[in-house]
Design a protein around this motif. Structure first.
Motif, PDB file in Angstrom:
ATOM      1  N   ASN A  81      29.875 -30.098  21.653  1.00 43.27           N
ATOM      2  CA  ASN A  81      29.419 -29.255  19.854  1.00 43.27           C
ATOM      3  C   ASN A  81      28.144 -28.518  19.673  1.00 43.27           C
ATOM      4  OD1 ASN A  81      32.122 -29.013  18.605  1.00 43.27           O
ATOM      5  ND2 ASN A  81      32.232 -31.621  18.847  1.00 43.27           N
ATOM      6  N   GLU A  82      27.365 -28.972  21.342  1.00 43.30           N
ATOM      7  CA  GLU A  82      26.086 -27.936  21.368  1.00 43.30           C
ATOM      8  C   GLU A  82      24.829 -27.979  20.849  1.00 43.30           C
ATOM      9  OE1 GLU A  82      27.012 -23.763  21.462  1.00 43.30           O
ATOM     10  OE2 GLU A  82      28.372 -24.158  23.344  1.00 43.30           O
ATOM     11  N   HIS A  83      25.107 -29.631  19.888  1.00 39.43           N
ATOM     12  CA  HIS A  83      23.349 -30.194  19.727  1.00 39.43           C
ATOM     13  C   HIS A  83      22.760 -29.834  19.936  1.00 39.43           C
ATOM     14  CE1 HIS A  83      21.940 -32.886  17.000  1.00 39.43           C
ATOM     15  NE2 HIS A  83      22.935 -32.383  16.034  1.00 39.43           N
ATOM     16  N   PRO A  84      21.552 -29.336  19.061  1.00 38.72           N
ATOM     17  CA  PRO A  84      20.455 -29.211  19.636  1.00 38.72           C
ATOM     18  C   PRO A  84      19.399 -30.302  20.346  1.00 38.72           C
ATOM     19  CG  PRO A  84      20.452 -29.058  17.507  1.00 38.72           C
ATOM     20  CD  PRO A  84      21.616 -29.362  17.641  1.00 38.72           C
ATOM     21  N   TYR A  85      19.917 -31.468  20.014  1.00 35.85           N
ATOM     22  CA  TYR A  85      19.205 -32.972  19.839  1.00 35.85           C
ATOM     23  C   TYR A  85      19.609 -33.745  20.742  1.00 35.85           C
ATOM     24  CZ  TYR A  85      16.402 -30.861  16.248  1.00 35.85           C
ATOM     25  OH  TYR A  85      15.844 -30.484  14.924  1.00 35.85           O
ATOM     26  N   VAL A  86      19.885 -32.893  22.355  1.00 37.82           N
ATOM     27  CA  VAL A  86      20.356 -34.294  23.479  1.00 37.82           C
ATOM     28  C   VAL A  86      19.862 -33.748  24.479  1.00 37.82           C
ATOM     29  CG1 VAL A  86      22.340 -34.374  24.750  1.00 37.82           C
ATOM     30  CG2 VAL A  86      22.987 -33.194  22.415  1.00 37.82           C
ATOM     31  N   THR A  87      19.603 -35.363  25.013  1.00 32.32           N
ATOM     32  CA  THR A  87      18.686 -33.819  26.643  1.00 32.32           C
ATOM     33  C   THR A  87      18.720 -33.275  27.719  1.00 32.32           C
ATOM     34  OG1 THR A  87      19.075 -36.801  26.820  1.00 32.32           O
ATOM     35  CG2 THR A  87      17.406 -36.510  25.862  1.00 32.32           C
ATOM     36  N   GLU A  88      18.993 -33.375  28.749  1.00 23.96           N
ATOM     37  CA  GLU A  88      19.122 -32.228  29.449  1.00 23.96           C
ATOM     38  C   GLU A  88      19.994 -33.288  30.874  1.00 23.96           C
ATOM     39  OE1 GLU A  88      20.101 -28.642  30.077  1.00 23.96           O
ATOM     40  OE2 GLU A  88      18.638 -29.250  27.800  1.00 23.96           O
ATOM     41  N   GLU A  89      19.299 -34.340  30.449  1.00 22.38           N
ATOM     42  CA  GLU A  89      19.761 -35.633  31.618  1.00 22.38           C
ATOM     43  C   GLU A  89      20.938 -36.024  30.834  1.00 22.38           C
ATOM     44  OE1 GLU A  89      21.242 -38.637  34.675  1.00 22.38           O
ATOM     45  OE2 GLU A  89      19.775 -36.759  34.220  1.00 22.38           O
ATOM     46  N   LYS A  90      22.066 -35.706  29.554  1.00 25.42           N
ATOM     47  CA  LYS A  90      22.548 -36.436  29.077  1.00 25.42           C
ATOM     48  C   LYS A  90      23.877 -35.030  29.273  1.00 25.42           C
ATOM     49  CE  LYS A  90      20.828 -40.392  25.789  1.00 25.42           C
ATOM     50  NZ  LYS A  90      20.737 -40.786  24.476  1.00 25.42           N
ATOM     51  N   LYS A  91      23.580 -34.078  28.681  1.00 30.81           N
ATOM     52  CA  LYS A  91      24.286 -33.190  28.949  1.00 30.81           C
ATOM     53  C   LYS A  91      24.731 -32.937  30.668  1.00 30.81           C
ATOM     54  CE  LYS A  91      21.722 -30.022  25.801  1.00 30.81           C
ATOM     55  NZ  LYS A  91      20.787 -28.511  25.454  1.00 30.81           N
ATOM     56  N   ARG A  92      23.935 -33.293  32.097  1.00 33.37           N
ATOM     57  CA  ARG A  92      24.789 -33.247  32.880  1.00 33.37           C
ATOM     58  C   ARG A  92      25.757 -34.427  33.283  1.00 33.37           C
ATOM     59  NH1 ARG A  92      24.849 -35.779  37.050  1.00 33.37           N
ATOM     60  NH2 ARG A  92      22.563 -37.333  36.626  1.00 33.37           N
ATOM     61  N   LEU A  93      25.365 -35.220  32.515  1.00 36.22           N
ATOM     62  CA  LEU A  93      26.482 -36.644  32.536  1.00 36.22           C
ATOM     63  C   LEU A  93      27.496 -36.259  32.050  1.00 36.22           C
ATOM     64  CD1 LEU A  93      23.895 -39.594  31.483  1.00 36.22           C
ATOM     65  CD2 LEU A  93      25.287 -38.790  34.376  1.00 36.22           C
ATOM     66  N   VAL A  94      27.818 -35.517  30.704  1.00 31.66           N
ATOM     67  CA  VAL A  94      29.398 -35.438  30.603  1.00 31.66           C
ATOM     68  C   VAL A  94      29.771 -34.350  30.974  1.00 31.66           C
ATOM     69  CG1 VAL A  94      30.129 -34.624  27.512  1.00 31.66           C
ATOM     70  CG2 VAL A  94      28.139 -36.219  27.865  1.00 31.66           C
ATOM     71  N   THR A  95      28.904 -33.012  31.172  1.00 28.93           N
ATOM     72  CA  THR A  95      29.691 -32.320  32.033  1.00 28.93           C
ATOM     73  C   THR A  95      30.307 -33.389  33.174  1.00 28.93           C
ATOM     74  OG1 THR A  95      28.036 -30.403  31.452  1.00 28.93           O
ATOM     75  CG2 THR A  95      29.262 -29.837  32.673  1.00 28.93           C
ATOM     76  N   GLN A  96      29.824 -33.590  34.366  1.00 30.19           N
ATOM     77  CA  GLN A  96      30.167 -34.214  35.438  1.00 30.19           C
ATOM     78  C   GLN A  96      31.440 -35.182  34.935  1.00 30.19           C
ATOM     79  OE1 GLN A  96      27.000 -35.924  37.685  1.00 30.19           O
ATOM     80  NE2 GLN A  96      28.674 -37.171  39.035  1.00 30.19           N
ATOM     81  N   ALA A  97      31.489 -36.085  34.627  1.00 32.85           N
ATOM     82  CA  ALA A  97      32.385 -36.364  33.487  1.00 32.85           C
ATOM     83  C   ALA A  97      33.604 -35.556  33.249  1.00 32.85           C
ATOM     84  CB  ALA A  97      31.838 -37.571  32.932  1.00 32.85           C
TER      85      ALA A  97
END
Length: 328
Positions: free
Chosen positions: A23-39
């Motif tokens: 949901n594009e929450h602003p307070y999420v680290t780039e690393e976590k975004k990368r892990l979720v996108t990859q999964a």
């Protein structure tokens, strides 16, 4: 089929974190975004876009009112709007009113029931008072058509100036017996203002106008055929005709040619819009910058949706251009 829980497990994160990434929450680290996108990619997981829009209380959909989609002016207008909306992540719903007041009012329920985020009106058949109560449900932007009482953003051209420009061109070419062919001259502000500009040009030149040289309710090529039939039966027909549409002008041109009339020697014809049809038939016309109208209106609409603030009156007035061709 993979679920959000499967994505969380694969990424080694909580379901809440995955939801925030989606949901594009602003307070999420780039690393976590990368892990979720990859999964998500590995599991072929596709988020439920309807649920996301519901949570945001947005449909990412905009309704566009057009009176008649078969009119090339409106189809071109909508095509450019759709492209501009897509760039900004929105889609369009097309509402064809067919110049009917009741149909126009019925489509307002789309805004009230939150099926769309906003409305763009390219024509107005009802009094603005019919639209005003719906502004509490979402933004409304007006383009092409306009209203003095509408306290919303508007993109339009001064139609008095446009018709004056076209009529003066006919006068400058030496024509003094000039007919006038238009659409709904009673409810449409555009038609009313074009008539004002037309008559003002005649008055400034000291030229008289006969009532039988007015032809109303003309929108299509067929209406142009019908207008010529009426015109040709007159004992004292005009030698030139101003029309509010390239379609109508094309119909008059074709009917005149079929009847053995020479254009412009026997009848000069001027259209409006500068549609491809006008170039094809070599019609003199008044060009409206359709692409600019569409982009400006869509930008104002997206701006209003994202601002989530009460609308204010804002006018964007664009210029006309006379395109001279062989029909005059």
């Amino acid at each position: 089929m993979a679920t959000i829980q499967d994505v969380a497990k694969k990424a080694g994160l909580s379901r809440t974190t995955v939801s925030r990434v989606i949901n594009e929450h602003p307070y999420v680290t780039e690393e976590k975004k990368r892990l979720v996108t990859q999964a998500m990619q590995e599991l072929n997981y596709v988020p439920n876009s309807s649920a996301r829009r519901l949570r945001r209380q947005q449909t990412e959909t905009i309704a566009v009112y057009v009176p008649r989609i078969t009119n090339p002016f409106f189809s071109h207008l909508v095509e450019v709007m759709e492209k501009e909306a897509a760039k900004k992540g929105y889609q369009l719903i097309l509402c064809q009113t067919r110049y009917k007041k009741e149909q126009e009012r019925n489509f307002l329920e789309l805004l009230k029931t939150k099926q769309v985020d906003g409305l763009i009106l390219t024509s107005i058949e009802n009094d603005w008072s019919e639209f005003e109560p719906y502004l509490s449900f979402g933004p409304i932007v007006v383009c092409n058509e306009y209203s003095d009482t509408a306290q919303v953003p508007s993109v339009y051209l001064n139609q008095i100036e446009g018709s004056y420009l076209g009529t003066k061109h006919l006068i400058d070419q030496g024509y003094t017996k000039i007919g006038y062919c238009t659409g709904n001259h009673k409810s449409s502000r555009i038609s009313k203002d074009r008539k004002i500009g037309f008559l003002q040009a005649l008055d400034d030149a000291g030229i008289a106008m006969k009532e039988e040289w007015f032809f109303y309710n003309a929108y299509s090529v067929q209406d142009g055929f019908d207008a010529f039939r009426e015109l040709s039966k007159l004992d004292d027909p005009p030698h030139a005709v101003f029309t509010g549409s390239d379609e109508v002008a094309a119909g008059i041109h074709k009917a005149a040619h079929d009847a053995g009339w020479r254009v412009p020697e026997d009848l000069a014809i001027i259209g409006f819009d500068n549609q491809p049809l006008a170039e094809l038939m070599d019609l003199t016309t008044i060009e409206q910058p359709i692409d600019t109208i569409a982009r400006q209106a869509m930008n104002l609409m997206v701006e209003a949706i994202q601002a989530k603030k009460p609308l204010r009156r804002k006018e964007v007035i664009l210029p006309f251009q006379l395109i001279k061709r062989s029909s005059t």
